[in-house]
Design an enzyme around this catalytic site. Sequence first.
Site, PDB file in Angstrom:
ATOM      1  N   ASP A   1       5.480   1.178  -1.479  1.00 12.23           N
ATOM      2  CA  ASP A   1       6.649   1.912  -1.954  1.00 12.23           C
ATOM      3  C   ASP A   1       6.244   3.266  -2.525  1.00 12.23           C
ATOM      4  OD1 ASP A   1       9.293   2.368  -2.535  1.00 12.23           O
ATOM      5  OD2 ASP A   1       9.291   1.215  -4.390  1.00 12.23           O
ATOM      6  N   GLY A   2       7.083   4.258  -2.301  1.00 17.20           N
ATOM      7  CA  GLY A   2       6.897   5.550  -2.949  1.00 17.20           C
ATOM      8  C   GLY A   2       6.558   6.711  -2.041  1.00 17.20           C
TER       9      GLY A   2
ATOM     10  N   HIS B   1       5.529   9.624   4.506  1.00 16.21           N
ATOM     11  CA  HIS B   1       5.284   8.479   5.381  1.00 16.21           C
ATOM     12  C   HIS B   1       3.988   8.673   6.187  1.00 16.21           C
ATOM     13  CE1 HIS B   1       8.977   6.442   4.391  1.00 16.21           C
ATOM     14  NE2 HIS B   1       9.685   7.508   4.681  1.00 16.21           N
TER      15      HIS B   1
ATOM     16  N   SER C   1      11.901  -2.912   6.372  1.00 18.63           N
ATOM     17  CA  SER C   1      12.710  -4.085   6.053  1.00 18.63           C
ATOM     18  C   SER C   1      13.974  -4.109   6.900  1.00 18.63           C
ATOM     19  CB  SER C   1      13.084  -4.084   4.567  1.00 18.63           C
ATOM     20  OG  SER C   1      14.165  -3.211   4.324  1.00 18.63           O
TER      21      SER C   1
ATOM     22  N   LEU D   1     -10.472  -9.898  10.052  1.00 17.81           N
ATOM     23  CA  LEU D   1      -9.345  -9.738   9.131  1.00 17.81           C
ATOM     24  C   LEU D   1      -8.074  -9.848   9.952  1.00 17.81           C
ATOM     25  CD1 LEU D   1      -8.115  -8.723   6.308  1.00 17.81           C
ATOM     26  CD2 LEU D   1      -8.224  -6.436   7.322  1.00 17.81           C
TER      27      LEU D   1
ATOM     28  N   ARG E   1      10.405  14.069   3.656  1.00 14.62           N
ATOM     29  CA  ARG E   1      10.040  12.665   3.480  1.00 14.62           C
ATOM     30  C   ARG E   1       9.019  12.197   4.513  1.00 14.62           C
ATOM     31  NH1 ARG E   1      13.100   9.340   0.303  1.00 14.62           N
ATOM     32  NH2 ARG E   1      12.749   7.572   1.712  1.00 14.62           N
TER      33      ARG E   1
ATOM     34  N   ILE F   1      10.555  -7.967  -5.740  1.00 15.59           N
ATOM     35  CA  ILE F   1       9.938  -8.307  -4.459  1.00 15.59           C
ATOM     36  C   ILE F   1      10.809  -7.926  -3.266  1.00 15.59           C
ATOM     37  CG2 ILE F   1       8.476 -10.100  -5.424  1.00 15.59           C
ATOM     38  CD1 ILE F   1      10.404 -12.179  -4.387  1.00 15.59           C
TER      39      ILE F   1
END
Length: 241
Positions: free
Chosen positions: A11-12, A28, A56, A122, A24, A186
């Site tokens: 976030d941010g 990103h 999301s 990973l 913006r 969350i």
Amino acid sequence: MIPRHIAVIMDGNGRWARRRGLPRVAGHRKGVERVRELVQAAGELGVRYLTLFAFSSENWRRPAQEVQMLLELFLGALDREVAKLHEKKVRFRVIGDVARFPEALAARIRDAETLTADNGALTLTIAANYGGRWDIAQACAEIARRAVAGEIDPARISPATVEAFLSTRELPEPDLFVRSGGEQRISNFLLWQLAYTELHFTPALWPEFDRTELEAALASYASRQRRFGLTGEQVEAARNA
């Protein structure tokens, strides 16, 4: 003590750009660089699973131009980064309702997952067009379909049954949840899976989240006693047995 699985809300990005008088998209793009650095650091520190909330199911409500830019940024990141991930033996996965994405993006995702499927250093999971409520709902819908077909006995449905149909069924539950940007919620991310996860919030905006921030989160995690419903005395007794 290094967590096996870390889940992150990044976030941010927008606020980082705005504070610098930048569009913006600049935030990103800087955020993508931080993802690359985080994957590298997590692998070096011994983290086995890293799950990042990239887009999301609620993000479709953002201005159409920004949504289009985010999708293009995701596509570009796949083109640039997947081969590098494969070289480092990182497995790449995406969870979420990928069917809503443009076919070019959905195809790149499928190709990346296929290419890296056998890697074991990973597991990097990107949550894209994902929501925790969606995840639980789609699991319940599949359970219901199988119950109607006689494949599942409704009387025997348990939490383990639900977990077997979640999009994260191949992953262990997160040990540590990290959110950058100062917010302390969350936000519909891994609602089922975070039941016993340790939570760490930092005011650092995502483009500022460097290895020092990661190590601070790990130090916070290492200082905690994970009880899973037991008493502290029971945990200590089991540890010393």
